[in-house]
Design a protein around this motif. Structure first.
Motif, short mmCIF file in Angstrom:
data_model
loop_
_atom_site.label_atom_id
_atom_site.label_comp_id
_atom_site.label_asym_id
_atom_site.label_seq_id
_atom_site.Cartn_x
_atom_site.Cartn_y
_atom_site.Cartn_z
N SER A 222 -8.47 -6.29 11.73
CA SER A 222 -7.91 -5.04 12.22
C SER A 222 -8.23 -4.82 13.70
O SER A 222 -9.12 -5.47 14.26
CB SER A 222 -8.47 -3.86 11.42
N ASP B 77 -9.48 -1.73 15.76
CA ASP B 77 -10.05 -0.40 15.55
C ASP B 77 -10.29 0.31 16.86
O ASP B 77 -10.67 -0.30 17.86
CB ASP B 77 -11.37 -0.51 14.79
N ARG C 157 -10.14 4.66 0.94
CA ARG C 157 -8.69 4.75 1.08
C ARG C 157 -8.16 4.12 2.36
O ARG C 157 -7.11 4.50 2.85
CB ARG C 157 -8.22 6.20 0.95
N MET C 158 -8.93 3.18 2.92
CA MET C 158 -8.47 2.42 4.08
C MET C 158 -8.76 0.94 3.84
O MET C 158 -9.75 0.59 3.21
CB MET C 158 -9.17 2.88 5.36
N HIS D 251 -1.05 2.97 1.15
CA HIS D 251 -0.35 3.96 1.96
C HIS D 251 1.10 4.07 1.46
O HIS D 251 1.68 3.08 1.05
CB HIS D 251 -0.37 3.52 3.43
N ASN E 165 1.46 4.71 -2.48
CA ASN E 165 0.02 4.51 -2.59
C ASN E 165 -0.33 4.18 -4.04
O ASN E 165 0.02 4.93 -4.94
CB ASN E 165 -0.70 5.77 -2.12
N LEU F 262 -3.52 3.31 10.72
CA LEU F 262 -3.98 4.18 9.65
C LEU F 262 -5.21 4.93 10.10
O LEU F 262 -6.00 4.42 10.89
CB LEU F 262 -4.32 3.35 8.41
N PRO G 165 -8.21 7.92 8.40
CA PRO G 165 -8.59 8.76 7.27
C PRO G 165 -8.39 10.23 7.61
O PRO G 165 -8.62 10.67 8.73
CB PRO G 165 -10.07 8.43 7.05
N ARG H 85 -7.33 2.62 12.62
CA ARG H 85 -7.41 1.20 12.23
C ARG H 85 -6.00 0.65 12.07
O ARG H 85 -5.23 1.14 11.25
CB ARG H 85 -8.19 1.04 10.94
N PRO I 3 -1.87 -2.36 5.17
CA PRO I 3 -2.43 -1.39 4.22
C PRO I 3 -2.53 -1.91 2.79
O PRO I 3 -1.92 -1.36 1.86
CB PRO I 3 -1.46 -0.21 4.33
#
Length: 161
Positions: A11, A13, A41-42, A59, A69, A104, A106, A117, A121
């Protein structure tokens, strides 16, 4: 354990919405620190995939095509900037889709900054929680009951369904 070569997707970031200057942000939260964060959730910073691995979409991409999701898929092709997957559950079983990298972040975090990030996904998932399985029709279900679900006399609780 799946045969074949694994592809590593790393990724990109970054941190945003920090009260200080950009220089303070880079000093306080270096890229190495951001890469080490595992946020629920990532997808992870290092995403290792192989053809044949079962993954779960993290996602909503296109609900009309069943890309929501929690959708379970199997990886059919690993490309440089995206992954081709085939849906393995729900009303869109058998359809293939390309899952691209995307930014993405959070929504419910207690971090003093906004983690962004850029990653595909997906998460490798051979199992799912009860909440994720709601509304799905499954042919086979396995149930894992660790020792805390045993009664005092060591007889297992039986679930009839």
């Amino acid at each position: 354990m799946v045969p074949g070569n694994s592809i590593l997707y790393v990724s990109v970031d970054s941190a945003e919405e920090f009260g200080g200057t950009d220089e303070d942000l880079n000093v306080a939260f270096p890229v190495e620190y951001l890469n080490s964060l595992n946020v629920t959730r990532m997808p992870p910073h290092d995403l290792k995939l192989k053809v044949g691995v079962v993954v779960m979409l993290m996602h909503n991409l296109n609900q009309t095509l069943g890309l929501c999701n929690g959708t379970r898929m199997i990886v059919t092709k690993c490309l440089k900037f995206c992954v081709e997957c085939e849906v393995i559950c729900g009303s869109f079983v058998g359809t293939k889709h390309f899952i691209p990298r995307m930014e993405l972040f959070p929504s419910d975090t207690k971090m003093p900054f906004k983690l962004v990030r850029k990653q595909i996904p997906l998460q490798v998932r051979y199992a799912m929680t009860i909440n994720k399985s709601q509304g799905q029709s499954l042919d086979t279900v396995s149930l894992y009951l660790p020792s805390q679900f045993l009664r005092m006399d060591n007889t297992m609780l039986l679930l009839v369904g």
